[in-house]
Design a protein around this motif. Structure first.
Motif, PDB file in Angstrom:
ATOM      1  N   ILE A   1      54.162  19.080  -9.719  1.00  0.00           N
ATOM      2  CA  ILE A   1      54.973  20.190  -9.204  1.00  0.00           C
ATOM      3  C   ILE A   1      54.074  21.304  -8.676  1.00  0.00           C
ATOM      4  O   ILE A   1      54.296  21.860  -7.592  1.00  0.00           O
ATOM      5  CB  ILE A   1      55.901  20.728 -10.307  1.00  0.00           C
ATOM      6  N   ILE A   2      53.048  21.655  -9.441  1.00  0.00           N
ATOM      7  CA  ILE A   2      52.128  22.719  -9.021  1.00  0.00           C
ATOM      8  C   ILE A   2      51.329  22.289  -7.799  1.00  0.00           C
ATOM      9  O   ILE A   2      51.101  23.080  -6.872  1.00  0.00           O
ATOM     10  CB  ILE A   2      51.195  23.103 -10.189  1.00  0.00           C
TER      11      ILE A   2
ATOM     12  N   LEU B   1      55.629  23.197 -18.380  1.00  0.00           N
ATOM     13  CA  LEU B   1      55.455  21.811 -18.804  1.00  0.00           C
ATOM     14  C   LEU B   1      53.995  21.529 -19.159  1.00  0.00           C
ATOM     15  O   LEU B   1      53.692  20.878 -20.165  1.00  0.00           O
ATOM     16  CB  LEU B   1      55.904  20.859 -17.705  1.00  0.00           C
ATOM     17  N   CYS B   2      53.084  22.010 -18.309  1.00  0.00           N
ATOM     18  CA  CYS B   2      51.651  21.828 -18.580  1.00  0.00           C
ATOM     19  C   CYS B   2      51.262  22.502 -19.888  1.00  0.00           C
ATOM     20  O   CYS B   2      50.502  21.935 -20.693  1.00  0.00           O
ATOM     21  CB  CYS B   2      50.826  22.399 -17.431  1.00  0.00           C
ATOM     22  N   TYR B   3      51.772  23.709 -20.105  1.00  0.00           N
ATOM     23  CA  TYR B   3      51.496  24.441 -21.346  1.00  0.00           C
ATOM     24  C   TYR B   3      51.991  23.663 -22.560  1.00  0.00           C
ATOM     25  O   TYR B   3      51.266  23.504 -23.549  1.00  0.00           O
ATOM     26  CB  TYR B   3      52.181  25.810 -21.275  1.00  0.00           C
ATOM     27  N   GLU B   4      53.218  23.144 -22.469  1.00  0.00           N
ATOM     28  CA  GLU B   4      53.773  22.383 -23.581  1.00  0.00           C
ATOM     29  C   GLU B   4      52.943  21.133 -23.856  1.00  0.00           C
ATOM     30  O   GLU B   4      52.672  20.790 -25.015  1.00  0.00           O
ATOM     31  CB  GLU B   4      55.213  21.973 -23.254  1.00  0.00           C
ATOM     32  N   GLY B   5      52.537  20.446 -22.795  1.00  0.00           N
ATOM     33  CA  GLY B   5      51.745  19.242 -22.974  1.00  0.00           C
ATOM     34  C   GLY B   5      50.401  19.522 -23.620  1.00  0.00           C
ATOM     35  O   GLY B   5      49.991  18.839 -24.573  1.00  0.00           O
ATOM     36  N   VAL B   6      49.690  20.540 -23.113  1.00  0.00           N
ATOM     37  CA  VAL B   6      48.378  20.873 -23.676  1.00  0.00           C
ATOM     38  C   VAL B   6      48.512  21.417 -25.089  1.00  0.00           C
ATOM     39  O   VAL B   6      47.674  21.136 -25.956  1.00  0.00           O
ATOM     40  CB  VAL B   6      47.639  21.877 -22.764  1.00  0.00           C
ATOM     41  N   GLU B   7      49.569  22.182 -25.347  1.00  0.00           N
ATOM     42  CA  GLU B   7      49.759  22.723 -26.698  1.00  0.00           C
ATOM     43  C   GLU B   7      49.961  21.593 -27.709  1.00  0.00           C
ATOM     44  O   GLU B   7      49.450  21.652 -28.832  1.00  0.00           O
ATOM     45  CB  GLU B   7      50.952  23.676 -26.731  1.00  0.00           C
ATOM     46  N   LYS B   8      50.690  20.558 -27.310  1.00  0.00           N
ATOM     47  CA  LYS B   8      50.875  19.402 -28.208  1.00  0.00           C
ATOM     48  C   LYS B   8      49.521  18.753 -28.508  1.00  0.00           C
ATOM     49  O   LYS B   8      49.233  18.388 -29.659  1.00  0.00           O
ATOM     50  CB  LYS B   8      51.826  18.378 -27.564  1.00  0.00           C
ATOM     51  N   ILE B   9      48.707  18.605 -27.459  1.00  0.00           N
ATOM     52  CA  ILE B   9      47.383  18.006 -27.662  1.00  0.00           C
ATOM     53  C   ILE B   9      46.524  18.900 -28.558  1.00  0.00           C
ATOM     54  O   ILE B   9      45.848  18.427 -29.478  1.00  0.00           O
ATOM     55  CB  ILE B   9      46.690  17.778 -26.301  1.00  0.00           C
ATOM     56  N   TRP B  10      46.572  20.202 -28.299  1.00  0.00           N
ATOM     57  CA  TRP B  10      45.779  21.149 -29.092  1.00  0.00           C
ATOM     58  C   TRP B  10      46.191  21.131 -30.556  1.00  0.00           C
ATOM     59  O   TRP B  10      45.337  21.119 -31.449  1.00  0.00           O
ATOM     60  CB  TRP B  10      45.915  22.543 -28.506  1.00  0.00           C
TER      61      TRP B  10
ATOM     62  N   ALA C   1      66.889  23.350 -18.082  1.00  0.00           N
ATOM     63  CA  ALA C   1      66.660  24.166 -16.886  1.00  0.00           C
ATOM     64  C   ALA C   1      65.614  23.506 -15.998  1.00  0.00           C
ATOM     65  O   ALA C   1      65.770  23.431 -14.769  1.00  0.00           O
ATOM     66  CB  ALA C   1      66.213  25.571 -17.282  1.00  0.00           C
ATOM     67  N   GLU C   2      64.555  22.992 -16.617  1.00  0.00           N
ATOM     68  CA  GLU C   2      63.511  22.328 -15.840  1.00  0.00           C
ATOM     69  C   GLU C   2      64.038  21.058 -15.186  1.00  0.00           C
ATOM     70  O   GLU C   2      63.769  20.781 -14.014  1.00  0.00           O
ATOM     71  CB  GLU C   2      62.324  22.004 -16.755  1.00  0.00           C
ATOM     72  N   ILE C   3      64.820  20.273 -15.929  1.00  0.00           N
ATOM     73  CA  ILE C   3      65.418  19.059 -15.364  1.00  0.00           C
ATOM     74  C   ILE C   3      66.286  19.396 -14.158  1.00  0.00           C
ATOM     75  O   ILE C   3      66.200  18.755 -13.094  1.00  0.00           O
ATOM     76  CB  ILE C   3      66.259  18.323 -16.432  1.00  0.00           C
ATOM     77  N   MET C   4      67.122  20.412 -14.285  1.00  0.00           N
ATOM     78  CA  MET C   4      68.060  20.753 -13.220  1.00  0.00           C
ATOM     79  C   MET C   4      67.356  21.331 -11.994  1.00  0.00           C
ATOM     80  O   MET C   4      67.727  21.040 -10.855  1.00  0.00           O
ATOM     81  CB  MET C   4      69.106  21.729 -13.751  1.00  0.00           C
ATOM     82  N   VAL C   5      66.313  22.144 -12.221  1.00  0.00           N
ATOM     83  CA  VAL C   5      65.592  22.723 -11.084  1.00  0.00           C
ATOM     84  C   VAL C   5      64.811  21.640 -10.347  1.00  0.00           C
ATOM     85  O   VAL C   5      64.771  21.609  -9.105  1.00  0.00           O
ATOM     86  CB  VAL C   5      64.661  23.870 -11.546  1.00  0.00           C
TER      87      VAL C   5
ATOM     88  N   PRO D   1      58.485  28.905  -6.137  1.00  0.00           N
ATOM     89  CA  PRO D   1      57.811  29.640  -7.218  1.00  0.00           C
ATOM     90  C   PRO D   1      58.432  29.393  -8.599  1.00  0.00           C
ATOM     91  O   PRO D   1      57.707  29.249  -9.592  1.00  0.00           O
ATOM     92  CB  PRO D   1      57.975  31.116  -6.801  1.00  0.00           C
ATOM     93  N   ILE D   2      59.767  29.305  -8.657  1.00  0.00           N
ATOM     94  CA  ILE D   2      60.421  29.048  -9.946  1.00  0.00           C
ATOM     95  C   ILE D   2      60.071  27.653 -10.440  1.00  0.00           C
ATOM     96  O   ILE D   2      59.790  27.440 -11.628  1.00  0.00           O
ATOM     97  CB  ILE D   2      61.947  29.216  -9.816  1.00  0.00           C
ATOM     98  N   LEU D   3      60.069  26.697  -9.515  1.00  0.00           N
ATOM     99  CA  LEU D   3      59.700  25.330  -9.886  1.00  0.00           C
ATOM    100  C   LEU D   3      58.263  25.280 -10.392  1.00  0.00           C
ATOM    101  O   LEU D   3      57.960  24.588 -11.378  1.00  0.00           O
ATOM    102  CB  LEU D   3      59.871  24.418  -8.670  1.00  0.00           C
ATOM    103  N   MET D   4      57.371  26.026  -9.766  1.00  0.00           N
ATOM    104  CA  MET D   4      55.970  26.054 -10.200  1.00  0.00           C
ATOM    105  C   MET D   4      55.825  26.707 -11.577  1.00  0.00           C
ATOM    106  O   MET D   4      54.996  26.275 -12.386  1.00  0.00           O
ATOM    107  CB  MET D   4      55.115  26.786  -9.164  1.00  0.00           C
TER     108      MET D   4
END
Length: 314
Positions: free
Chosen positions: A241-242, A105-114, A150-154, A96-99
């Motif tokens: 990941i999801i 990550l998905c949010y960051e990617g889409v926000e950059k596009i937006w 944190a994401e890299i390490m998890v 669940p934490i990884l998800m």
């Protein structure tokens, strides 16, 4: 006496081979874990040069060094102990934490596009150009790095979760050191590339001068390419990941669909089946990442961001 010495040397040789094999195993595991975190690493590499944009050239590397040290502290002193304890005593929480990290990550990617398509990126850049003092720059960069680290390490931990506790810790330390050196070494090269190019462009040799001018002109294109690759990698890695997480938690329709398409592409393309299958899986993961990111961005714009803008939330 001679026999005892030979036996001792044999024992030393056996231990040395075992140690070498163990080091090889740790190195291989660290490599696999690092590759899985590639999307975040690329994004980290693309983000960091922005913090020294507009600063005096002689302050760029010292600030990057400070950010790199802050990144190491994040990984080794805070994140590593926390996730090791978690993996040891509450391993069921890792998926669940990884998800959640994948959704971020998905949010960051889409926000950059937006931001890019809506024109918000230019407004954001104009705010960034009002440069704060160095301490504020470093602390802000280290806070951003904390999330990415944190994401890299998890992600890395998830790849070595089956290893013994000590091996897990050593592998993650190797990953933390290796990725930090890689990211901030590349960042250092990137931010000094224009200085090197400017110096070469002033040389009397025409070839060197032309190469120097090409470096100076190529810098903006390189940063743009890094941003594009980083954004695509975030959507792919986050979506993957999801995708795997939903299957592990017992919801398999999306995973089964992507897996079926991957196998069909693999079987239909002969010798190129492995590559084509991987591409299909990657595209499927990226589409899922785009969908999840779009949902999160929409929710954030209707709640958190709307409140920050002073509009009432519903």
């Amino acid at each position: 006496m001679a026999g005892g010495l030979v036996a001792l040397l044999d024992d030393v040789a056996v231990l040395a081979r075992a140690a070498a094999a163990s080091i090889d195993d740790i190195g291989a595991a660290a490599g696999r874990a690092s590759i899985k975190a590639a999307g975040v690493v690329v994004d980290d590499t693309a983000v960091t040069p922005q913090y020294v944009h507009g600063l005096n050239a002689d302050r760029e590397l010292p600030i990057i060094r400070k950010i790199a040290l802050g990144s190491l502290r994040n990984k080794l002193l805070i994140i590593l102990p926390a996730i090791l304890l978690l993996s040891q005593f509450l391993p069921w929480l890792l998926t669940p934490i990884l998800m959640l990290g994948g959704a971020y990550l998905c949010y960051e990617g889409v926000e950059k596009i937006w931001h890019k398509v809506s024109g918000h990126a230019e407004a954001h850049a104009s705010v960034e150009e009002a440069m704060p003092d160095e301490k504020t720059i470093v602390s802000g960069a280290v806070r951003t790095d904390f999330i990415l680290s944190a994401e890299i390490m998890v992600i890395s931990l998830n790849e070595v979760a089956s290893e013994a506790f000590v091996s897990r810790a050593i592998i993650l330390i190797v990953v933390a050191l290796g990725i930090t050196v890689l990211v901030y070494g590349v960042v250092g090269l990137i931010v000094k590339m224009d200085d090197v190019g400017l110096s070469l462009s002033q040389k009397s040799a025409k070839g060197l001068a032309a190469f120097g001018r090409a470096l100076v002109k190529g810098m903006p294109k390189l940063l743009t390419a890094l941003t594009v690759v980083g954004t695509a990698a975030m959507l792919w890695v986050g979506g993957h990941i999801i995708l795997l997480g939903t299957d592990e938690l017992g919801f398999s329709p999306i995973y089964d669909l992507v897996h079926h398409l991957e196998e069909a592409a693999h079987d239909a393309t002969g010798a190129l089946g492995g590559v084509v299958g991987w591409i299909v899986n990657t595209v499927g993961s990226a589409i899922l990442g785009l969908a999840v990111g779009a949902v999160v961005v929409t929710v954030m714009n209707l709640t958190v961001h709307r409140n920050k803008d002073g509009a009432p939330s519903h």
